[in-house]
Design a protein around this motif. Structure first.
Motif, mmCIF file in Angstrom:
data_model
loop_
_atom_site.group_PDB
_atom_site.id
_atom_site.type_symbol
_atom_site.label_atom_id
_atom_site.label_comp_id
_atom_site.label_asym_id
_atom_site.label_seq_id
_atom_site.Cartn_x
_atom_site.Cartn_y
_atom_site.Cartn_z
ATOM 1 N N ASP A 32 0.852 -1.186 0.000
ATOM 2 C CA ASP A 32 0.000 0.000 0.000
ATOM 3 C C ASP A 32 0.884 1.230 0.000
ATOM 4 O OD1 ASP A 32 -1.974 -1.885 0.290
ATOM 5 O OD2 ASP A 32 -2.478 -1.357 2.355
ATOM 6 N N ALA A 33 0.359 2.340 -0.505
ATOM 7 C CA ALA A 33 1.180 3.551 -0.581
ATOM 8 C C ALA A 33 0.292 4.779 -0.489
ATOM 9 C CB ALA A 33 1.961 3.575 -1.893
ATOM 10 N N SER A 34 0.852 5.841 0.054
ATOM 11 C CA SER A 34 0.133 7.110 0.122
ATOM 12 C C SER A 34 0.218 7.795 -1.242
ATOM 13 C CB SER A 34 0.745 8.014 1.190
ATOM 14 O OG SER A 34 2.032 8.447 0.779
ATOM 15 N N ILE A 35 -0.705 8.688 -1.476
ATOM 16 C CA ILE A 35 -0.666 9.447 -2.734
ATOM 17 C C ILE A 35 0.606 10.290 -2.781
ATOM 18 C CG2 ILE A 35 -1.796 11.310 -4.023
ATOM 19 C CD1 ILE A 35 -4.448 10.039 -3.352
ATOM 20 N N THR A 36 1.042 10.797 -1.648
ATOM 21 C CA THR A 36 2.285 11.576 -1.594
ATOM 22 C C THR A 36 3.469 10.721 -2.044
ATOM 23 O OG1 THR A 36 1.403 12.894 0.224
ATOM 24 C CG2 THR A 36 3.797 12.942 -0.092
ATOM 25 N N TYR A 37 3.551 9.503 -1.528
ATOM 26 C CA TYR A 37 4.632 8.600 -1.906
ATOM 27 C C TYR A 37 4.586 8.311 -3.412
ATOM 28 C CZ TYR A 37 7.393 4.383 -2.515
ATOM 29 O OH TYR A 37 8.296 3.469 -2.973
ATOM 30 N N LEU A 38 3.388 8.014 -3.915
ATOM 31 C CA LEU A 38 3.243 7.702 -5.340
ATOM 32 C C LEU A 38 3.621 8.900 -6.208
ATOM 33 C CD1 LEU A 38 -0.106 5.703 -5.206
ATOM 34 C CD2 LEU A 38 2.189 4.770 -5.648
ATOM 35 N N ALA A 39 3.204 10.096 -5.778
ATOM 36 C CA ALA A 39 3.539 11.305 -6.540
ATOM 37 C C ALA A 39 5.055 11.484 -6.610
ATOM 38 C CB ALA A 39 2.877 12.523 -5.905
ATOM 39 N N GLU A 40 5.729 11.279 -5.484
ATOM 40 C CA GLU A 40 7.194 11.406 -5.461
ATOM 41 C C GLU A 40 7.845 10.335 -6.339
ATOM 42 O OE1 GLU A 40 8.193 11.215 -1.309
ATOM 43 O OE2 GLU A 40 7.400 13.230 -0.916
ATOM 44 N N LYS A 41 7.362 9.106 -6.220
ATOM 45 C CA LYS A 41 7.944 7.995 -6.969
ATOM 46 C C LYS A 41 7.830 8.220 -8.480
ATOM 47 C CE LYS A 41 7.879 2.975 -7.332
ATOM 48 N NZ LYS A 41 9.308 2.851 -7.353
ATOM 49 N N PHE A 42 6.714 8.814 -8.932
ATOM 50 C CA PHE A 42 6.486 9.030 -10.358
ATOM 51 C C PHE A 42 6.792 10.467 -10.782
ATOM 52 C CE2 PHE A 42 4.107 5.225 -9.380
ATOM 53 C CZ PHE A 42 4.397 4.404 -10.449
ATOM 54 N N SER A 43 7.430 11.229 -9.895
ATOM 55 C CA SER A 43 7.825 12.616 -10.179
ATOM 56 C C SER A 43 6.645 13.452 -10.691
ATOM 57 C CB SER A 43 8.972 12.666 -11.196
ATOM 58 O OG SER A 43 10.074 11.935 -10.725
ATOM 59 N N MET A 44 5.577 13.423 -9.926
ATOM 60 C CA MET A 44 4.357 14.140 -10.302
ATOM 61 C C MET A 44 3.915 15.036 -9.158
ATOM 62 S SD MET A 44 2.012 11.188 -11.999
ATOM 63 C CE MET A 44 1.016 12.358 -12.893
ATOM 64 N N THR A 45 3.013 15.945 -9.492
ATOM 65 C CA THR A 45 2.384 16.751 -8.446
ATOM 66 C C THR A 45 1.352 15.888 -7.726
ATOM 67 O OG1 THR A 45 0.605 17.523 -9.880
ATOM 68 C CG2 THR A 45 2.641 18.858 -9.835
ATOM 69 N N LEU A 46 0.991 16.303 -6.530
ATOM 70 C CA LEU A 46 -0.047 15.586 -5.793
ATOM 71 C C LEU A 46 -1.362 15.600 -6.577
ATOM 72 C CD1 LEU A 46 0.612 16.784 -2.139
ATOM 73 C CD2 LEU A 46 0.867 14.468 -3.032
ATOM 74 N N THR A 47 -1.679 16.732 -7.187
ATOM 75 C CA THR A 47 -2.911 16.856 -7.967
ATOM 76 C C THR A 47 -2.902 15.897 -9.147
ATOM 77 O OG1 THR A 47 -3.089 19.174 -7.336
ATOM 78 C CG2 THR A 47 -4.383 18.456 -9.238
ATOM 79 N N GLY A 48 -1.786 15.819 -9.844
ATOM 80 C CA GLY A 48 -1.671 14.910 -10.980
ATOM 81 C C GLY A 48 -1.835 13.459 -10.563
ATOM 82 N N MET A 49 -1.182 13.084 -9.468
ATOM 83 C CA MET A 49 -1.295 11.702 -8.997
ATOM 84 C C MET A 49 -2.713 11.420 -8.519
ATOM 85 S SD MET A 49 -0.212 8.699 -8.666
ATOM 86 C CE MET A 49 1.450 8.913 -9.235
ATOM 87 N N ARG A 50 -3.319 12.383 -7.863
ATOM 88 C CA ARG A 50 -4.692 12.197 -7.377
ATOM 89 C C ARG A 50 -5.636 11.912 -8.564
ATOM 90 N NH1 ARG A 50 -7.741 10.107 -3.620
ATOM 91 N NH2 ARG A 50 -9.826 10.636 -4.235
ATOM 92 N N LYS A 51 -5.424 12.584 -9.688
ATOM 93 C CA LYS A 51 -6.254 12.344 -10.867
ATOM 94 C C LYS A 51 -6.068 10.913 -11.383
ATOM 95 C CE LYS A 51 -6.595 17.135 -12.363
ATOM 96 N NZ LYS A 51 -6.260 18.124 -13.399
ATOM 97 N N HIS A 52 -4.835 10.449 -11.401
ATOM 98 C CA HIS A 52 -4.569 9.072 -11.826
ATOM 99 C C HIS A 52 -5.238 8.075 -10.877
ATOM 100 C CE1 HIS A 52 -1.927 9.545 -15.251
ATOM 101 N NE2 HIS A 52 -1.174 10.411 -14.579
ATOM 102 N N VAL A 53 -5.101 8.330 -9.586
ATOM 103 C CA VAL A 53 -5.699 7.439 -8.588
ATOM 104 C C VAL A 53 -7.225 7.454 -8.709
ATOM 105 C CG1 VAL A 53 -6.036 7.085 -6.101
ATOM 106 C CG2 VAL A 53 -3.734 7.506 -7.004
ATOM 107 N N ASP A 54 -7.806 8.614 -8.985
ATOM 108 C CA ASP A 54 -9.260 8.704 -9.172
ATOM 109 C C ASP A 54 -9.733 7.800 -10.315
ATOM 110 O OD1 ASP A 54 -9.647 10.465 -7.077
ATOM 111 O OD2 ASP A 54 -9.769 12.253 -8.364
ATOM 112 N N VAL A 55 -8.994 7.798 -11.427
ATOM 113 C CA VAL A 55 -9.356 6.954 -12.570
ATOM 114 C C VAL A 55 -9.300 5.484 -12.168
ATOM 115 C CG1 VAL A 55 -8.662 6.217 -14.897
ATOM 116 C CG2 VAL A 55 -8.651 8.648 -14.302
ATOM 117 N N LEU A 56 -8.244 5.105 -11.458
ATOM 118 C CA LEU A 56 -8.104 3.717 -11.002
ATOM 119 C C LEU A 56 -9.204 3.354 -10.007
ATOM 120 C CD1 LEU A 56 -4.231 3.683 -10.554
ATOM 121 C CD2 LEU A 56 -5.534 2.327 -12.222
#
Length: 120
Positions: A32-56
């Motif tokens: 499991d991972a936080s959105i913050t961790y995922l954003a850092e791992k994929f070099s994205m903004t929190l907003t950008g990662m949140r949009k990806h997570v929303d789709v998933l």
């Protein structure tokens, strides 16, 4: 032909069509991972990662839970059985077509060898 729920397939394939979202799923298979961790791992903004997570999440592939200020992502409970069946039906169709093409090519080669011998 088997009938499939178009909306569900559309959501799944839309979610899986993006390399970042596939990467998020691969990450969540490990832990499991936080959105913050995922954003850092994929070099994205929190907003950008949140949009990806929303789709998933809309596709049922990810579940998020907010505890305090941290939103944690886990793999969803939905399996991709329907999507796998859809893909399998087309894989079989293409296998049959390629098998038939192989037979035609072999027949043409055999005929070419036979015709080549008879001309000598």
């Amino acid at each position: 032909m088997v009938q499939y729920s178009g909306t569900r397939l559309d959501a799944s394939f839309s979610a899986l069509s993006d390399a970042t979202r596939r990467g998020v799923l691969e990450q969540l298979v490990r832990a499991d991972a936080s959105i913050t961790y995922l954003a850092e791992k994929f070099s994205m903004t929190l907003t950008g990662m949140r949009k990806h997570v929303d789709v998933l999440e809309q596709a049922g592939l990810v579940i998020t839970e907010k505890v305090g200020r941290v939103r944690t992502c886990t793999l969803g409970r939905r399996r991709l059985d329907e999507e796998a069946k859809w893909i399998e039906s087309y894989r079989r169709l293409w296998d049959e077509r390629f098998d038939e093409l192989d037979r035609v090519i072999e027949e043409l080669k055999r005929k070419e060898r036979t015709d080549g011998r008879s001309k000598k």
